[in-house]
Design a protein around this motif. Structure first.
Motif, PDB file in Angstrom:
ATOM      1  N   GLY A 199      -7.094  -7.600 -15.267  1.00 56.91           N
ATOM      2  CA  GLY A 199      -7.660  -6.449 -14.563  1.00 56.91           C
ATOM      3  C   GLY A 199      -6.610  -5.660 -13.801  1.00 56.91           C
ATOM      4  N   SER A 200      -7.075  -4.654 -13.067  1.00 56.88           N
ATOM      5  CA  SER A 200      -6.199  -3.739 -12.354  1.00 56.88           C
ATOM      6  C   SER A 200      -5.843  -4.290 -10.972  1.00 56.88           C
ATOM      7  N   VAL A 201      -4.685  -3.877 -10.469  1.00 56.46           N
ATOM      8  CA  VAL A 201      -4.201  -4.318  -9.152  1.00 56.46           C
ATOM      9  C   VAL A 201      -3.812  -3.076  -8.359  1.00 56.46           C
ATOM     10  N   GLY A 202      -4.293  -2.986  -7.135  1.00 61.94           N
ATOM     11  CA  GLY A 202      -3.930  -1.882  -6.254  1.00 61.94           C
ATOM     12  C   GLY A 202      -3.210  -2.396  -5.022  1.00 61.94           C
ATOM     13  N   LEU A 203      -2.041  -1.857  -4.755  1.00 61.07           N
ATOM     14  CA  LEU A 203      -1.318  -2.144  -3.515  1.00 61.07           C
ATOM     15  C   LEU A 203      -1.563  -0.974  -2.574  1.00 61.07           C
ATOM     16  N   ILE A 204      -2.324  -1.206  -1.507  1.00 62.31           N
ATOM     17  CA  ILE A 204      -2.699  -0.141  -0.582  1.00 62.31           C
ATOM     18  C   ILE A 204      -1.910  -0.308   0.711  1.00 62.31           C
ATOM     19  N   ALA A 205      -1.328   0.813   1.157  1.00 65.30           N
ATOM     20  CA  ALA A 205      -0.502   0.762   2.364  1.00 65.30           C
ATOM     21  C   ALA A 205      -0.581   2.090   3.100  1.00 65.30           C
ATOM     22  N   ALA A 206      -0.226   2.063   4.371  1.00 62.60           N
ATOM     23  CA  ALA A 206      -0.137   3.297   5.142  1.00 62.60           C
ATOM     24  C   ALA A 206       0.852   4.233   4.462  1.00 62.60           C
ATOM     25  N   ASP A 207       0.572   5.520   4.503  1.00 65.90           N
ATOM     26  CA  ASP A 207       1.419   6.494   3.797  1.00 65.90           C
ATOM     27  C   ASP A 207       2.895   6.383   4.167  1.00 65.90           C
ATOM     28  N   PRO A 208       3.263   6.185   5.463  1.00 65.03           N
ATOM     29  CA  PRO A 208       4.695   6.087   5.789  1.00 65.03           C
ATOM     30  C   PRO A 208       5.378   4.855   5.193  1.00 65.03           C
ATOM     31  N   ARG A 209       4.606   3.857   4.764  1.00 63.88           N
ATOM     32  CA  ARG A 209       5.191   2.637   4.211  1.00 63.88           C
ATOM     33  C   ARG A 209       5.522   2.762   2.721  1.00 63.88           C
ATOM     34  N   LEU A 210       5.074   3.844   2.072  1.00 65.21           N
ATOM     35  CA  LEU A 210       5.222   3.924   0.621  1.00 65.21           C
ATOM     36  C   LEU A 210       6.679   3.919   0.139  1.00 65.21           C
ATOM     37  N   PRO A 211       7.613   4.660   0.779  1.00 65.06           N
ATOM     38  CA  PRO A 211       8.999   4.622   0.276  1.00 65.06           C
ATOM     39  C   PRO A 211       9.590   3.217   0.263  1.00 65.06           C
ATOM     40  N   ALA A 212       9.360   2.439   1.333  1.00 66.50           N
ATOM     41  CA  ALA A 212       9.922   1.083   1.398  1.00 66.50           C
ATOM     42  C   ALA A 212       9.291   0.187   0.342  1.00 66.50           C
ATOM     43  N   LEU A 213       7.988   0.284   0.171  1.00 69.16           N
ATOM     44  CA  LEU A 213       7.316  -0.563  -0.817  1.00 69.16           C
ATOM     45  C   LEU A 213       7.676  -0.148  -2.237  1.00 69.16           C
ATOM     46  N   SER A 214       7.831   1.151  -2.459  1.00 63.83           N
ATOM     47  CA  SER A 214       8.253   1.629  -3.771  1.00 63.83           C
ATOM     48  C   SER A 214       9.620   1.061  -4.131  1.00 63.83           C
ATOM     49  N   ALA A 215      10.537   1.071  -3.155  1.00 66.59           N
ATOM     50  CA  ALA A 215      11.882   0.529  -3.396  1.00 66.59           C
ATOM     51  C   ALA A 215      11.822  -0.970  -3.657  1.00 66.59           C
ATOM     52  N   ALA A 216      10.960  -1.671  -2.915  1.00 63.26           N
ATOM     53  CA  ALA A 216      10.849  -3.126  -3.095  1.00 63.26           C
ATOM     54  C   ALA A 216      10.292  -3.473  -4.474  1.00 63.26           C
ATOM     55  N   LEU A 217       9.281  -2.745  -4.928  1.00 60.88           N
ATOM     56  CA  LEU A 217       8.702  -3.012  -6.247  1.00 60.88           C
ATOM     57  C   LEU A 217       9.710  -2.700  -7.351  1.00 60.88           C
ATOM     58  N   THR A 218      10.438  -1.603  -7.187  1.00 56.81           N
ATOM     59  CA  THR A 218      11.446  -1.233  -8.189  1.00 56.81           C
ATOM     60  C   THR A 218      12.542  -2.277  -8.273  1.00 56.81           C
ATOM     61  N   ALA A 219      13.003  -2.747  -7.098  1.00 53.83           N
ATOM     62  CA  ALA A 219      14.054  -3.766  -7.065  1.00 53.83           C
ATOM     63  C   ALA A 219      13.579  -5.071  -7.700  1.00 53.83           C
ATOM     64  N   ALA A 220      12.293  -5.352  -7.576  1.00 51.25           N
ATOM     65  CA  ALA A 220      11.744  -6.587  -8.135  1.00 51.25           C
ATOM     66  C   ALA A 220      11.397  -6.451  -9.612  1.00 51.25           C
ATOM     67  N   GLY A 221      11.540  -5.246 -10.167  1.00 56.47           N
ATOM     68  CA  GLY A 221      11.254  -5.040 -11.579  1.00 56.47           C
ATOM     69  C   GLY A 221       9.785  -4.974 -11.909  1.00 56.47           C
ATOM     70  N   LEU A 222       8.953  -4.597 -10.921  1.00 54.27           N
ATOM     71  CA  LEU A 222       7.515  -4.482 -11.148  1.00 54.27           C
ATOM     72  C   LEU A 222       7.162  -3.012 -11.397  1.00 54.27           C
ATOM     73  N   PRO A 223       6.767  -2.636 -12.616  1.00 52.15           N
ATOM     74  CA  PRO A 223       6.374  -1.239 -12.871  1.00 52.15           C
ATOM     75  C   PRO A 223       5.053  -0.930 -12.168  1.00 52.15           C
ATOM     76  N   PHE A 224       4.926   0.299 -11.658  1.00 54.57           N
ATOM     77  CA  PHE A 224       3.710   0.668 -10.942  1.00 54.57           C
ATOM     78  C   PHE A 224       3.393   2.131 -11.194  1.00 54.57           C
ATOM     79  N   VAL A 272      -0.918   2.661  -3.896  1.00 55.63           N
ATOM     80  CA  VAL A 272      -1.937   3.590  -3.424  1.00 55.63           C
ATOM     81  C   VAL A 272      -1.717   3.924  -1.945  1.00 55.63           C
ATOM     82  N   PRO A 273      -1.402   5.185  -1.609  1.00 59.09           N
ATOM     83  CA  PRO A 273      -1.387   5.560  -0.191  1.00 59.09           C
ATOM     84  C   PRO A 273      -2.797   5.455   0.381  1.00 59.09           C
ATOM     85  N   ALA A 274      -2.928   4.977   1.577  1.00 59.13           N
ATOM     86  CA  ALA A 274      -4.249   4.770   2.179  1.00 59.13           C
ATOM     87  C   ALA A 274      -5.045   6.068   2.227  1.00 59.13           C
TER      88      ALA A 274
END
Length: 657
Positions: free
Chosen positions: A557-582, A598-600
């Motif tokens: 099934g589908s997975v959503g990572l929901i975070a406060a809008d200001p947190r998106l750049p850091a989480l995007s970088a972390a997912l990219t570094a970990a090799g997780l496509p999103f 997903v921005p909140a």
């Protein structure tokens, strides 16, 4: 059926090329509507009637069997094989029960896996020896993993949902629905039902679905086509009022004031501010005769039109005709016999045009709003007794624009222009409008949507507890009054089908703080282990989020990572570094990746099988006030339909303790 349509020869059946084009377009639309959808079975149920529908029961007529599906299907001879789910004979599939079997002996549900028929389940509604049990196939369909866009619920509509779906087209229905109760699906299926039951009427007047943002519209865009309805338009409120290019933003206070219902009267005064009283008589010269309309008579005409509740533009068009009529009265008294052509000629006379220009000048809606927001004195005169001096200062532009081209319009300004435009010219009305996530609209936005269904009906969908704007509505009665539908029936859906009881129960701890008057939602689903709340050190939060996403992706099934809008750049970088496509919200409709960041601010209305929620305290703090932050958190907590993992580095809000 599709081949029959494709084989039609229309080369010699039309009188001209225009009709040929229209007919060809209609046939093309029919072919598209009949396209095979491999993962959507043609039928999902069967009804075995004790008697033939419509037969005299006293005659003991034998029963009939009907297969129920998403659309009508007939064989080569034109005999029906599958009955449309919206047809009257199909209604007992949703409404029949053991206490009221509606003359149905057997209701059969079919189960499918990847489009293949794999199971069926029978209910003998008139057999007292058969014990009533919950439908396993129904439960499996509800719990089926979700990947990609929203799908229809036509096979699982519940009686309380069905009652709303088939409500009469002439009335407006407002649905207060807790998360997971299917209110969005109910609204979309209501459109499909109304198009079936009143197709000619709604084909002429049009239908529209209004959503909160473009991501949401992309998420729901496949539901109606899957039901065979290809012509329903979709838009956001910003799309409806896109008279100018939006390049600026407002502060929360300015947006709240601009969205206040008082602005409607401010704009009415602004639009009508140029109306003036004639000071001199009008002298109309025709041939050798001169006809004089005295100033007092002109004043009476202008005052009468100003007092009537008609659009500014319509009154401006009526004014020269009214003056011309006064001239024709004088002509008749003098023994002449003028007709309509004479009246039209008098209305175009330079003397009459001069009076109209002086007393009822043309109004440009955008220029009127520009002047209102740029000119302190003009705003003060129009807002006198309506807005305080402080409120007027709040909405005035810091840098007045020199012209329309240099104006930095905000989204709230565009709504004001739409209001002003309607004051000048009536906005065309549609036959039916579905308004989703309605709790977030301002009074002026409600008015903008209401203008689009002023002579039609509406289905209003929302949840007071999920209002996350500074101007979010406090009650449906207030919202419906602004919409122009105060008589609307309000229905409440509290029984959830998608969100497990453990998750909705956890989120409902916030209700006393964010919506004290609402009853907590229940759920037909229980899922042990669906909720996990973990505290992690601040320095390890990003890594913990990546780990939680990997865990969620081990499930189907589908997975959503929901975070406060200001947190998106850091989480995007972390997912990219970990090799997780999103993906970003809305991209799910065309991509194969299962993880969405997903921005909140965009989470409302979306659903994912598994949700990872990043640091609730940060999400709450990102909003302008704590109550709005808690409402945003409530939205984020209720997006999961199978499992929710909450990771927090800061202490949780005390309401969740």
């Amino acid at each position: 059926m599709r081949q029959d349509v494709e084989a039609l020869d229309i080369s010699d059946v039309t009188g001209n090329w225009v009709n040929a084009k229209v007919l060809a377009a209609g046939i093309e639309a029919r072919i598209t509507a009949l396209a095979d959808l491999a993962d959507l079975p043609l039928f999902f149920g069967r009804l075995d009637y004790r008697h033939a529908p419509g037969a005299d029961l006293a005659e003991g007529a034998s029963g009939e069997n009907f297969y129920i599906g998403r659309r009508h299907v007939h064989d080569a001879d034109g005999d029906p094989m599958v009955i449309d789910w919206r047809a009257p004979v199909s209604q007992p599939f949703y409404r029949a029960s053991r206490t009221d079997p509606m003359d149905v002996a057997l209701r059969r549900r079919f189960g499918y896996t990847a489009g293949e028929l794999t199971a069926y389940e029978d209910e003998h509604l008139t057999d007292p020896a058969e014990a009533a049990t919950a439908s396993r196939l129904l439960q499996d369909e509800i719990e089926r993993p979700r990947v990609g866009p929203m799908r229809d619920i036509v096979a699982t509509i519940q009686p309380e949902q069905h009652e709303i779906v088939v409500a009469d087209v002439s009335g407006t229905v407002c649905v207060q629905g807790a998360p997971g109760t299917g209110k969005t699906a109910v609204g979309l299926h209501r459109v499909a039902y109304l198009l079936y039951a009143h197709r000619e009427r709604l084909a002429r007047t049009g239908t529209l679905v209004v959503g909160p943002n473009a991501s949401f519209l992309r998420y729901i865009e496949q539901v109606l086509p899957a039901l065979g309805e290809m012509q329903v338009k979709q838009a956001t409120v910003d799309d409806l009022v896109a008279h100018v290019t939006v390049r600026g933003t407002d502060s929360a206070d300015a947006a709240r004031i601009k969205g206040d219902a008082r602005m409607a009267e401010v704009l009415r005064r602004a639009v009508r501010s140029g109306i003036a009283t004639p000071k001199e008589a009008a002298v109309v010269v025709r041939g050798s005769r001169r006809w004089r309309v005295p100033a007092y008579e002109l004043q009476e005409i202008v005052q009468e039109l100003a007092a009537r509740d008609i659009r500014y533009g319509a009154a401006r068009e009526a004014l020269p005709q009214r003056i011309a009529h006064a001239v024709l009265v004088q002509m008749e008294r003098a023994g002449e016999a003028p007709d309509d052509r004479v009246q039209d000629a008098v209305a175009r006379n330079p003397a009459v045009k001069a009076v109209v220009k002086e007393c009822w000048p043309p109004v440009d809606p955008a220029r009127t709003v520009l002047r209102l927001l740029s000119d302190r004195q003009f705003l003060a005169s129009c807002a006198d007794g309506l807005l305080t001096a402080e409120e007027q200062e709040t909405i005035l532009w810091a840098r007045p624009a020199r012209g329309l081209g240099s104006a930095r319009w905000s989204a709230a300004d565009a709504v004001l222009i739409d209001e002003a435009q309607d004051l000048v010219r009536r906005t065309p009305s549609l036959g039916h409008v579905v308004l989703d996530e309605a709790q977030d609209l301002s009074p002026m936005q409600y008015r903008a949507v209401g203008r689009r269904c002023s002579t039609g009906s509406a289905t209003v969908l929302g949840d007071i507890a999920q209002g996350t704007t500074p101007w979010a509505t406090a009650s449906w009665a207030e919202a419906l009054a602004h919409l122009g539908k105060p008589e609307a029936r309000v229905e409440e859906l509290t029984r959830g089908f998608r969100v497990p009881l453990e998750i909705i129960g956890y989120a409902s701890r916030l209700l006393p703080a964010i919506a004290p008057g609402l009853a907590p939602a229940t759920s037909v689903r229980e899922s042990a282990g669906a909720l996990s709340v973990r505290e992690v050190p601040p320095a390890a939060l990003d890594d913990a989020v990546v780990t939680a996403c990997r865990e969620a992706l081990t499930h189907e099934g589908s997975v959503g990572l929901i975070a406060a809008d200001p947190r998106l750049p850091a989480l995007s970088a972390a997912l990219t570094a970990a090799g997780l496509p999103f993906l970003a919200p809305g991209e799910e409709t065309s991509a194969t990746a299962r993880l969405t960041l997903v921005p909140a601010s965009l989470a409302k209305g979306l659903e994912y099988d598994y949700v990872v929620l990043d640091d609730p305290a940060t999400l709450v703090a990102a909003e302008p006030d704590p109550r709005t932050g808690l409402r945003r958190l409530y939205v984020a907590l209720t997006r999961a339909v199978s499992g929710l993992t909450v990771l927090h580095a800061q202490p949780l809000p005390e309401e969740l303790a």
